[in-house]
Design an enzyme around this catalytic site. Structure first.
Site, PDB file in Angstrom:
ATOM      1  N   ASP A   1       7.847   5.467  -0.279  1.00  9.64           N
ATOM      2  CA  ASP A   1       8.456   6.612   0.411  1.00  9.64           C
ATOM      3  C   ASP A   1       7.907   6.835   1.813  1.00  9.64           C
ATOM      4  O   ASP A   1       8.123   7.899   2.403  1.00  9.64           O
ATOM      5  CB  ASP A   1       8.279   7.896  -0.416  1.00  9.64           C
ATOM      6  CG  ASP A   1       6.835   8.358  -0.515  1.00  9.64           C
ATOM      7  OD1 ASP A   1       5.929   7.580  -0.126  1.00  9.64           O
ATOM      8  OD2 ASP A   1       6.600   9.487  -0.977  1.00  9.64           O
TER       9      ASP A   1
ATOM     10  N   PRO B   1      -5.560  -0.438  -6.297  1.00  8.39           N
ATOM     11  CA  PRO B   1      -6.267  -1.648  -6.735  1.00  8.39           C
ATOM     12  C   PRO B   1      -7.321  -2.033  -5.703  1.00  8.39           C
ATOM     13  O   PRO B   1      -7.103  -1.905  -4.494  1.00  8.39           O
ATOM     14  CB  PRO B   1      -5.153  -2.693  -6.812  1.00  8.39           C
ATOM     15  CG  PRO B   1      -3.913  -1.887  -7.045  1.00  8.39           C
ATOM     16  CD  PRO B   1      -4.105  -0.621  -6.267  1.00  8.39           C
TER      17      PRO B   1
ATOM     18  N   SER C   1      -4.610 -22.654   3.715  1.00  7.50           N
ATOM     19  CA  SER C   1      -3.179 -22.414   3.951  1.00  7.50           C
ATOM     20  C   SER C   1      -2.939 -20.945   4.288  1.00  7.50           C
ATOM     21  O   SER C   1      -2.052 -20.304   3.734  1.00  7.50           O
ATOM     22  CB  SER C   1      -2.361 -22.819   2.720  1.00  7.50           C
ATOM     23  OG  SER C   1      -0.977 -22.675   2.951  1.00  7.50           O
TER      24      SER C   1
ATOM     25  N   ASP D   1       2.948 -19.863   0.530  1.00  8.43           N
ATOM     26  CA  ASP D   1       3.165 -20.963  -0.410  1.00  8.43           C
ATOM     27  C   ASP D   1       2.319 -20.757  -1.669  1.00  8.43           C
ATOM     28  O   ASP D   1       1.575 -19.783  -1.789  1.00  8.43           O
ATOM     29  CB  ASP D   1       2.850 -22.313   0.239  1.00  8.43           C
ATOM     30  CG  ASP D   1       1.434 -22.393   0.808  1.00  8.43           C
ATOM     31  OD1 ASP D   1       0.531 -21.704   0.293  1.00  8.43           O
ATOM     32  OD2 ASP D   1       1.232 -23.145   1.786  1.00  8.43           O
TER      33      ASP D   1
ATOM     34  N   VAL E   1       1.007   4.177  -3.981  1.00  8.17           N
ATOM     35  CA  VAL E   1       0.430   5.525  -4.070  1.00  8.17           C
ATOM     36  C   VAL E   1       1.448   6.492  -4.650  1.00  8.17           C
ATOM     37  O   VAL E   1       1.383   6.870  -5.816  1.00  8.17           O
ATOM     38  CB  VAL E   1      -0.096   5.993  -2.701  1.00  8.17           C
ATOM     39  CG1 VAL E   1      -0.662   7.416  -2.794  1.00  8.17           C
ATOM     40  CG2 VAL E   1      -1.197   5.044  -2.219  1.00  8.17           C
TER      41      VAL E   1
ATOM     42  N   HIS F   1       0.823  -1.215   0.000  1.00  4.09           N
ATOM     43  CA  HIS F   1       0.000   0.000   0.000  1.00  4.09           C
ATOM     44  C   HIS F   1       0.852   1.258   0.000  1.00  4.09           C
ATOM     45  O   HIS F   1       0.460   2.275  -0.588  1.00  4.09           O
ATOM     46  CB  HIS F   1      -0.954  -0.011   1.194  1.00  4.09           C
ATOM     47  CG  HIS F   1      -2.178  -0.851   0.956  1.00  4.09           C
ATOM     48  ND1 HIS F   1      -3.429  -0.319   0.751  1.00  4.09           N
ATOM     49  CD2 HIS F   1      -2.338  -2.196   0.858  1.00  4.09           C
ATOM     50  CE1 HIS F   1      -4.306  -1.285   0.546  1.00  4.09           C
ATOM     51  NE2 HIS F   1      -3.664  -2.437   0.616  1.00  4.09           N
ATOM     52  N   ASP F   2       1.999   1.225   0.639  1.00  4.02           N
ATOM     53  CA  ASP F   2       2.884   2.381   0.600  1.00  4.02           C
ATOM     54  C   ASP F   2       3.392   2.624  -0.815  1.00  4.02           C
ATOM     55  O   ASP F   2       3.329   3.739  -1.338  1.00  4.02           O
ATOM     56  CB  ASP F   2       4.058   2.172   1.556  1.00  4.02           C
ATOM     57  CG  ASP F   2       4.990   3.377   1.592  1.00  4.02           C
ATOM     58  OD1 ASP F   2       4.488   4.519   1.507  1.00  4.02           O
ATOM     59  OD2 ASP F   2       6.217   3.184   1.729  1.00  4.02           O
TER      60      ASP F   2
ATOM     61  N   HIS G   1      -1.454 -12.682  -1.077  1.00  9.63           N
ATOM     62  CA  HIS G   1      -2.637 -13.050  -0.307  1.00  9.63           C
ATOM     63  C   HIS G   1      -2.543 -14.474   0.242  1.00  9.63           C
ATOM     64  O   HIS G   1      -3.474 -14.940   0.906  1.00  9.63           O
ATOM     65  CB  HIS G   1      -3.892 -12.915  -1.167  1.00  9.63           C
ATOM     66  CG  HIS G   1      -4.220 -11.511  -1.529  1.00  9.63           C
ATOM     67  ND1 HIS G   1      -4.842 -11.153  -2.715  1.00  9.63           N
ATOM     68  CD2 HIS G   1      -4.014 -10.341  -0.857  1.00  9.63           C
ATOM     69  CE1 HIS G   1      -4.995  -9.846  -2.762  1.00  9.63           C
ATOM     70  NE2 HIS G   1      -4.505  -9.329  -1.646  1.00  9.63           N
TER      71      HIS G   1
ATOM     72  N   GLY H   1       4.832   5.905  -4.559  1.00 13.11           N
ATOM     73  CA  GLY H   1       6.097   5.202  -4.535  1.00 13.11           C
ATOM     74  C   GLY H   1       6.435   4.792  -3.119  1.00 13.11           C
ATOM     75  O   GLY H   1       5.770   5.166  -2.152  1.00 13.11           O
TER      76      GLY H   1
END
Length: 320
Positions: A68, A153, A238, A243, A64, A60-61, A183, A66
């Site tokens: 930073d 996204p 899982s 994995d 947006v 998430h950083d 995920h 880059g």
């Protein structure tokens, strides 16, 4: 413990990734990476879900402005972290804990942005995922605004929207598949399942991509008009181990998130998934873990600030 994978091109401590370097702090703060690792290890031992939280924070950083550290800023309701697309993002306290320990020994040296990238790396390894070297040298940004996070996204995006958003960041269809495969660890809330389970078609109905054998389990966990804060593993069967099961689930209709299921709708992204499951894949095919490492290192270089750009924050949630 999982197989430890170190990419060949990161074996040399001085190798450059753009303007970032593996071992950037080797002279200025030699214990920087071990300090971050210690904080992450303690957090994951206390709560296994911390691994997924820190991995998600890195994504998430970077997506947006880059990589930073802009998502860390908390300077009021207009701060980036309050964007709708950042719902449920956490780990801010863990990044600050690492920062406090680093400031005690190397004041003003290690950026919050680098701590985020290193913490994600350590979280993946602690979830039995691949170990890898992180190129460092990022500096912290001086801008954080909720309006800049409007194009994250989203779980309800079509495959065309997802591909376009990743392409805009310099990422390929293969990167989309592999970074979505993050995920493989973590949970989601029933809030993000409501449309997929009960209103996928106009007038109601569930996503036909859901395997009929899986649908009753999902609806039992997230009943219509039920508690939307209930959480469930994103990787069915899982959820605590890093994995390839997440890609197998997507192929077989056991994807939990709608955006993950959409990866099976497109020829290009489906082809990437299938490449890991051919008859000869275990011997001659691509390595899921190695490819994931390539993609996350690539993502970690989006829009980085280096040299005299940005700043090195003293406190991760506040501009200097």
């Amino acid at each position: 413990m999982s197989l430890v994978l170190i990419l060949l091109f990161t074996l040399c401590m001085g190798i450059s990734q753009g303007k970032l370097n593996v071992g950037f702090y080797s002279q200025t703060c030699p214990n920087a990476e071990s300090i971050v690792s210690g904080v992450v290890r303690d957090a994951v031992l206390s709560n296994i879900n911390s691994a997924a939280v820190l991995l998600r924070l890195h994504f998430h950083d970077c997506f947006v402005q880059g990589c930073d550290g802009s998502i860390l800023i908390d300077n009021g309701p207009n701060a980036e972290r309050h964007a709708f697309g950042h719902q449920g993002v956490g780990g801010f306290d863990l990044i600050q804990k690492a920062k406090d320990e680093l400031e005690a020994v190397c004041q003003g040296v290690v950026s919050c942005a680098d701590i985020v990238a290193l913490a994600a790396r350590d979280a993946i390894a602690l979830a039995n995922g691949p170990a890898y070297q992180v190129p460092t040298g990022r500096r912290d940004g001086r801008v954080s605004n909720v309006s800049l996070a409007g194009d994250m996204p989203d779980v309800g995006d079509s495959i065309q929207q997802l591909k376009a958003k990743f392409f805009a960041k310099g990422l390929t269809d293969k990167d989309l598949v592999l970074l979505s495969a993050a995920h493989t660890i973590g949970t989601t809330a029933c809030f993000f399942m409501t449309r997929r389970l009960y209103n996928f078609f106009p007038g109601g109905g569930s996503d036909p991509a859901i395997n009929p054998a899986f649908l009753p389990e999902l609806t039992a966990t997230c009943p219509q008009n039920g508690d939307v804060s209930v959480r469930l593993p994103i990787d069915h069967g899982s959820g605590e181990n890093f994995d390839i099961q997440i890609l197998r689930n997507i192929r077989d209709g056991f994807a939990v998130l709608e955006s993950d299921a959409r990866l099976n709708d497109d020829v290009a992204t489906r082809g990437v998934i299938d490449s890991y499951f051919g008859l000869l894949s275990p011997f001659l095919g691509p390595s899921f873990e190695r490819d994931f490492v390539e993609s996350i290192i690539k993502m970690g270089q989006i829009g980085v600030k280096t040299g005299t750009q940005g700043e090195i924050r003293r406190v991760c949630s506040i501009f200097n």
